[in-house]
Write a protein that holds these residues in place. Sequence first.
Motif, PDB file in Angstrom:
ATOM      1  N   ALA A  62       4.898  -1.473  10.679  1.00  0.00           N
ATOM      2  CA  ALA A  62       4.106  -1.728   9.475  1.00  0.00           C
ATOM      3  C   ALA A  62       4.988  -1.654   8.238  1.00  0.00           C
ATOM      4  N   THR A  63       4.692  -2.470   7.241  1.00  0.00           N
ATOM      5  CA  THR A  63       5.488  -2.454   6.013  1.00  0.00           C
ATOM      6  C   THR A  63       5.341  -1.134   5.262  1.00  0.00           C
ATOM      7  N   THR A  65       8.876  -6.771  10.561  1.00  0.00           N
ATOM      8  CA  THR A  65       7.597  -6.089  10.362  1.00  0.00           C
ATOM      9  C   THR A  65       6.482  -7.026  10.823  1.00  0.00           C
ATOM     10  N   ASP A 114       3.959  -8.359   9.336  1.00  0.00           N
ATOM     11  CA  ASP A 114       3.635  -9.499   8.475  1.00  0.00           C
ATOM     12  C   ASP A 114       4.651 -10.618   8.637  1.00  0.00           C
ATOM     13  N   ASP A 143      -2.929   0.315   9.067  1.00  0.00           N
ATOM     14  CA  ASP A 143      -1.666  -0.256   8.609  1.00  0.00           C
ATOM     15  C   ASP A 143      -1.183  -1.425   9.468  1.00  0.00           C
ATOM     16  N   SER A 165      -1.028  -4.964   7.671  1.00  0.00           N
ATOM     17  CA  SER A 165       0.299  -5.549   7.504  1.00  0.00           C
ATOM     18  C   SER A 165       0.344  -6.948   8.109  1.00  0.00           C
TER      19      SER A 165
END
Length: 420
Positions: free
Chosen positions: A149-150, A164, A166, A196, A200
């Motif tokens: 997760a970012t 990550t 995303d 998260d 994300s």
Amino acid sequence: MSTFRTRAGVAALALLATAAASCASGKATGGAPAIGGDGVKTGPGVSATTITVGVLTDLTGPYASLGKSLTQAQRLYFDQVNAAGGVCGRRYEVVVRDHGYDTQKAVAAYAEIAPKAAAIPQFIGSPMVTALRQRIDADKLLTIPMAWATSLLGSRAIQVTGTTYDIDMINGVEFLVKEKGIKTGDRIGHLYFEGDYGESALNGSKYAAGKLGLEVVEQKVKATDQDMSAQVAAFKAAGVKAVLVSVGPRQAASLVGVALARGMDVPFVGSNSAYAPQLLATPAAPALLKDYYVMTAGAPISADLPAMRKLAADYQAKYPGETLDNAVPTGWGAAMIVDDAVKKACAAKDLSRDGILAAHRSQSGFEGGLGTPMDFTAVDKPSSRASYVVKPDKTALGGSVIFRPAAVSDLAEGYPVPVG
């Protein structure tokens, strides 16, 4: 690794973590560095003969199979280093604690392990790492989370490996447009976990969709939700032409199985946590084999790489009959990252925690033979933006094969990744 809690819940647990860890181990676990007889500065977890690394894993909770593979791969790695003579005149000692994917247990385990560890090559669970983030930073304890997760970016001590969530979804949406016929004006679904992990991933799909003229149809679920029938009905009613999948393997299996049974013939693109080879022994196998893809920074264990072939052979020799999945190279690679930092710190005669972190953060071209080049110099950026497209395959070692080599899409290249 999936995140199963809301941000509010994580925030509350972070307060609990700070209090619990402070009570358990004093104001810091760093301690004062010392100079050993060999002229090397040492710190917590480093004696004249040993370097202790801590593993905070899940061996009894929802990710028990993942934790087992990760941990066995890391034991194999450090055993081999020790057999070859160790590092800096010392042998690795691996201390493992099972938190069962429970944040309070993870906090207690960290409080126990942190004072005597030089690094943590495995920490399963975004909620757990997030709850302890401030403590890990204060302790300057190099930690490799099994989470992408970012929200975990921006910490000098916490190293997110590869992409990550995303970034993977941005690369995944562009894959759908270039290779699966998705075009401007189409709707694409996104099934995602609350928390998260899902948030994300959703950030990435919405960013890519906005740039490419697509509409995202969202369906958010909890980790406790098992039947995706309602979500399939919603996607079908919306007329989506593809579905992104950022949940756990069980939810992914339900989604594709129900979709195929109801005549919803679309491609599915999953996050790296949304597939496990064990699913190929379930009724969902035909749907997964048909048009399901996984975006991941890591090459699968079936990749035709010399280091990967040797790892597979060594793992099977040490753990005969055990499942060989893609968590094996993930765990091995994380152990290698820690070992690389320790070796560089030894060369600089500084095995203090700060010395190990400085050595690690100096590395701009780590690869290790496993097919994932990474840059560790920027704390606020992913170490890679390149995603493999992996496809389930019953005949392949580890249950998947490379469908498309690792690549960075144009959108992912210019994406402003949120931090923390």
